[in-house]
Design a protein around this motif. Structure first.
Motif, PDB file in Angstrom:
ATOM      1  N   THR A  41     -28.082  38.483 -65.147  1.00 37.31           N
ATOM      2  CA  THR A  41     -26.414  38.734 -65.388  1.00 37.31           C
ATOM      3  C   THR A  41     -25.721  37.572 -64.668  1.00 37.31           C
ATOM      4  OG1 THR A  41     -26.780  40.046 -63.210  1.00 37.31           O
ATOM      5  CG2 THR A  41     -26.834  41.336 -65.228  1.00 37.31           C
ATOM      6  N   ALA A  42     -24.678  37.498 -65.331  1.00 36.54           N
ATOM      7  CA  ALA A  42     -23.628  36.404 -64.502  1.00 36.54           C
ATOM      8  C   ALA A  42     -22.204  36.773 -65.291  1.00 36.54           C
ATOM      9  CB  ALA A  42     -24.133  34.952 -65.000  1.00 36.54           C
ATOM     10  N   PRO A  43     -21.229  36.718 -64.258  1.00 36.83           N
ATOM     11  CA  PRO A  43     -19.984  37.028 -64.665  1.00 36.83           C
ATOM     12  C   PRO A  43     -19.388  35.881 -65.878  1.00 36.83           C
ATOM     13  CG  PRO A  43     -19.856  36.128 -62.365  1.00 36.83           C
ATOM     14  CD  PRO A  43     -21.437  36.238 -62.934  1.00 36.83           C
ATOM     15  N   THR A  44     -18.533  36.437 -66.735  1.00 33.43           N
ATOM     16  CA  THR A  44     -18.089  35.707 -67.679  1.00 33.43           C
ATOM     17  C   THR A  44     -17.085  34.738 -67.304  1.00 33.43           C
ATOM     18  OG1 THR A  44     -16.645  37.556 -68.312  1.00 33.43           O
ATOM     19  CG2 THR A  44     -18.750  37.105 -69.448  1.00 33.43           C
ATOM     20  N   PRO A  81     -21.073  32.025 -70.065  1.00 33.94           N
ATOM     21  CA  PRO A  81     -21.315  30.575 -69.910  1.00 33.94           C
ATOM     22  C   PRO A  81     -22.444  30.076 -68.949  1.00 33.94           C
ATOM     23  CG  PRO A  81     -19.013  31.349 -69.474  1.00 33.94           C
ATOM     24  CD  PRO A  81     -19.647  32.595 -69.326  1.00 33.94           C
ATOM     25  N   PHE A  82     -22.780  30.832 -67.898  1.00 36.29           N
ATOM     26  CA  PHE A  82     -24.002  30.700 -67.094  1.00 36.29           C
ATOM     27  C   PHE A  82     -25.387  30.780 -67.863  1.00 36.29           C
ATOM     28  CE2 PHE A  82     -27.549  31.029 -64.420  1.00 36.29           C
ATOM     29  CZ  PHE A  82     -27.414  29.997 -63.477  1.00 36.29           C
ATOM     30  N   GLY A  83     -25.534  31.899 -68.890  1.00 35.30           N
ATOM     31  CA  GLY A  83     -26.647  31.832 -69.403  1.00 35.30           C
ATOM     32  C   GLY A  83     -26.885  30.807 -70.571  1.00 35.30           C
ATOM     33  N   TYR A 114     -32.320  35.389 -64.015  1.00 35.99           N
ATOM     34  CA  TYR A 114     -31.144  34.953 -62.990  1.00 35.99           C
ATOM     35  C   TYR A 114     -30.085  36.036 -62.864  1.00 35.99           C
ATOM     36  CZ  TYR A 114     -28.659  34.434 -67.404  1.00 35.99           C
ATOM     37  OH  TYR A 114     -28.037  34.677 -68.495  1.00 35.99           O
ATOM     38  N   VAL A 115     -29.396  35.872 -61.413  1.00 30.87           N
ATOM     39  CA  VAL A 115     -28.348  36.718 -61.097  1.00 30.87           C
ATOM     40  C   VAL A 115     -27.523  35.872 -60.577  1.00 30.87           C
ATOM     41  CG1 VAL A 115     -27.631  38.680 -59.697  1.00 30.87           C
ATOM     42  CG2 VAL A 115     -29.878  38.707 -60.693  1.00 30.87           C
ATOM     43  N   VAL A 123     -19.903  31.863 -55.034  1.00 34.12           N
ATOM     44  CA  VAL A 123     -20.757  32.459 -55.811  1.00 34.12           C
ATOM     45  C   VAL A 123     -22.294  32.551 -55.335  1.00 34.12           C
ATOM     46  CG1 VAL A 123     -21.729  31.874 -58.213  1.00 34.12           C
ATOM     47  CG2 VAL A 123     -19.394  32.047 -57.913  1.00 34.12           C
ATOM     48  N   LEU A 124     -23.053  33.348 -55.543  1.00 33.26           N
ATOM     49  CA  LEU A 124     -24.204  33.540 -54.924  1.00 33.26           C
ATOM     50  C   LEU A 124     -25.267  33.214 -56.300  1.00 33.26           C
ATOM     51  CD1 LEU A 124     -24.366  36.323 -52.215  1.00 33.26           C
ATOM     52  CD2 LEU A 124     -23.837  33.639 -51.990  1.00 33.26           C
ATOM     53  N   ALA A 125     -26.319  32.406 -56.124  1.00 33.38           N
ATOM     54  CA  ALA A 125     -26.933  32.187 -57.552  1.00 33.38           C
ATOM     55  C   ALA A 125     -28.408  32.550 -57.130  1.00 33.38           C
ATOM     56  CB  ALA A 125     -26.775  30.736 -58.109  1.00 33.38           C
TER      57      ALA A 125
END
Length: 157
Positions: A41-44, A81-83, A114-115, A123-125
């Motif tokens: 998951t990643a915020p858009t 976008p991160f994916g 990934y998260v 932002v925590l990755a």
């Protein structure tokens, strides 16, 4: 007769810190699921340039741990976008990336999840495989992202 010591309640900040530490420890115990992957998951709302900067940094650190381009990465990207940036960064480092395809039995597959979590203006990755987990905090702007913490590395036996 011996008196028992009176225990004072935890200070609210200490209680919050203890709860956060427990959550971090328990998140490392998360199962990778039946097919080896958790939902990524990643915020858009993270911009493309910021997603690319975070993905590039995290994949370069992952390559230090598992070796550059030596395996096929199994990835379940989301539509963020991160994916997309993560998949591009992995390919840029020479990794073959599979999402839903089957591979032949001789191919070494490394499941990757990934998260990305917004937290307190940063932002925590986190990238997770079955053998290593990487985490880092970033400050995100519309034009990119910069690391704001040291890299957190956890190796699994």
């Amino acid at each position: 007769m011996r008196a028992f010591p009176r225990y004072l309640p935890l200070h609210p900040i200490r209680a919050l810190a203890a709860a956060c530490a427990l959550a971090i420890l328990l998140s490392g115990c998360q199962s990778m699921g039946t097919d080896g992957l958790v939902a990524s998951t990643a915020p858009t709302e993270i911009s493309g340039p910021a997603a690319s900067a975070i993905a590039g940094d995290m994949v370069s650190r992952l390559a230090e741990q598992i070796g550059p381009g030596k395996a096929t990465i199994a990835l379940k990207p989301d539509a963020s976008p991160f994916g997309q940036a993560l998949e591009a960064a992995l390919k840029g480092w020479g990794y073959a990336v599979v999402t839903d395809q089957k591979t032949d039995s001789g191919t070494k597959i490394i499941p990757l999840a990934y998260v990305i979590v917004p937290f307190d203006g940063q932002v925590l990755a986190r990238l997770s495989t079955d053998s290593v987990e990487l985490g880092r905090a970033y400050t995100v702007t519309s034009s990119g992202a910069t690391p704001t913490s040291a890299l957190s590395l956890m190796r699994r036996g």
